[in-house]
Write an enzyme that holds these catalytic residues in place. Structure first.
Site, PDB file in Angstrom:
ATOM      1  N   TYR A  89     -35.191  73.553 -32.793  1.00  0.00           N
ATOM      2  CA  TYR A  89     -34.313  74.981 -33.052  1.00  0.00           C
ATOM      3  C   TYR A  89     -34.995  76.195 -33.502  1.00  0.00           C
ATOM      4  O   TYR A  89     -35.128  77.310 -32.868  1.00  0.00           O
ATOM      5  CB  TYR A  89     -33.653  74.484 -34.187  1.00  0.00           C
ATOM      6  N   LYS A 140     -35.536  79.700 -31.624  1.00  0.00           N
ATOM      7  CA  LYS A 140     -35.106  80.975 -32.091  1.00  0.00           C
ATOM      8  C   LYS A 140     -36.552  81.907 -32.371  1.00  0.00           C
ATOM      9  O   LYS A 140     -36.160  83.118 -32.169  1.00  0.00           O
ATOM     10  CB  LYS A 140     -34.405  80.789 -33.515  1.00  0.00           C
TER      11      LYS A 140
END
Ligand code: NAP
Length: 247
Positions: free
Chosen positions: A153, A157
Site C-alpha cells: 500500500y 501511495k
C-alpha cells in the site's frame, strides 16, 4: 464555487469519495461517481439529484482501462468537457510483507497506482484542449510513517505522490493543475473493516486535534484544490491528518 464544472470522482459509492461527490455537487458541479459497485454509486447519485444536485454514476473498475474509458467517453459525449478528476478509489488490506503474495502485491498496484495512469491518460485529452483542468490524487499519510503490514500500500501511495510531481511538470504548460492529498485516519466504511479500534484511539491521541476526521475533512481540501482558490499551486501534497505528523 463549481458552477458549470464537470467532475469525475473514482471510488465514490462510499467513504471519502462519496463525501467528495456530495460536497462538489452541493458546490454546483455536475458530478460523476465511478465505482466498482455500480448500483451503490447510482444510489448515491440519486440521493444527490433528490436534493437538487446534478450527478450520474458509472460502474467502473479503475484497474480496467476499458471500463474507465467507457465512463470517460460517456461523460465527454454528454457534456463536451471534463474539468475535474479526483483519483480516490483505493483498497488497503493489511498483510505482513513475508506472507504477501505476488497477486496481492499486483492487485494493490493495479488499483491504487496504475489506475491513475488510466484515468489521467483518458481524461487529459479532454482537459488539454480546454487549457484548464484540476486533478487531485488521494495518497495517504502512511507514506510518511511506513506502518507495518502495508508495504504494498505504502509503495503504491508513494508512487501516487511521485506521479503527481511529474505530471504537474508535464501539464503546467497546458494550465492543468495536479495536486495530491495525504489523508490521515478518516472514519469511513473501509477503515471500519480494516483498522483496529485501539490503533485508531492511539492515533487520535497523537493528533494535535483529538477528534475523528471524516470524509468531509478531506472533501473540503479537495474542493480548495479544485477551484481557482488554488490556482497558484501544482505538484504539491497537502497533508490532512488532524496534525498527526508534520513535514
Ligand atoms: P472505502 O470506504 O473502502 O471506499 C472506497 C470505495 O472505492 C468503495 O466504494 C469501493 O468499492 C471503491 N473501489 C475499490 N476498488 C475499486 C476499483 N477497483 N474501482 C473502482 N472503485 C473501487 O475507502 P476510503 O476509506 O474512503 O478510502 C478512499 C481513498 O482514501 C483510498 O485511496 C484510500 O487509500 C485513501 N485513504 C483512506 C484513509 C482512511 O483512513 N480512510 C486514509 C488515507 C488514505 P467496493 O466497496 O465495491 O469495493
Amino acid at each position: 464555487m463549481l458552477q458549470d464544472k464537470v467532475a469525475l470522482v473514482t471510488g465514490a459509492a462510499m467513504g471519502i469519495g462519496a463525501g467528495i461527490a456530495d460536497l462538489f455537487a452541493d458546490s454546483g458541479a455536475t458530478v460523476y461517481l465511478l465505482d466498482l459497485d455500480g448500483p451503490k454509486a447510482e444510489e448515491r447519485a440519486a440521493a444527490i439529484r433528490a436534493r437538487g444536485g446534478k450527478a450520474g454514476a458509472f460502474a467502473c473498475d479503475v484497474s480496467k482501462r476499458e471500463t474507465v474509458a467507457a465512463a470517460v467517453d460517456g461523460i465527454a459525449r454528454r457534456h463536451g468537457r471534463i474539468d475535474i478528476l479526483i483519483n480516490n478509489a483505493g483498497i488497503y488490506p493489511r498483510r505482513v510483507f513475508m506472507e504477501m503474495t505476488e497477486q496481492e502485491w499486483d492487485q494493490m498496484q493495479d488499483i491504487n497506482l496504475k489506475s491513475i495512469f488510466h484515468t489521467c491518460q483518458l481524461v487529459l485529452p479532454h482537459m488539454i484542449p480546454q487549457r484548464s483542468g484540476k486533478i487531485v490524487n488521494i495518497s495517504s499519510v502512511t507514506f510518511f510513517m511506513g506502518p507495518q503490514k502495508l508495504a504494498h500500500y505504502v509503495a503504491a501511495k508513494g508512487g501516487v505522490i511521485g506521479f503527481t510531481r511529474v505530471l504537474s511538470r508535464e501539464m503546467g504548460e497546458h494550465n492543468i493543475h495536479v495536486n495530491c492529498i495525504t489523508p490521515g485516519a478518516i472514519k469511513t466504511e473501509g477503515e471500519i473493516v480494516h483498522a483496529n479500534p485501539a490503533d485508531i484511539e492511539d492515533i487520535m491521541q497523537r493528533q494535535c486535534l483529538h477528534r475523528r476526521l471524516f470524509p468531509l475533512d478531506i472533501a473540503q481540501v479537495c474542493l480548495f484544490l479544485s477551484t481557482p482558490m488554488s490556482d497558484g499551486m501544482t505538484g504539491q501534497n497537502l497533508n490532512v491528518d488532524g496534525g498527526l505528523i508534520m513535514y
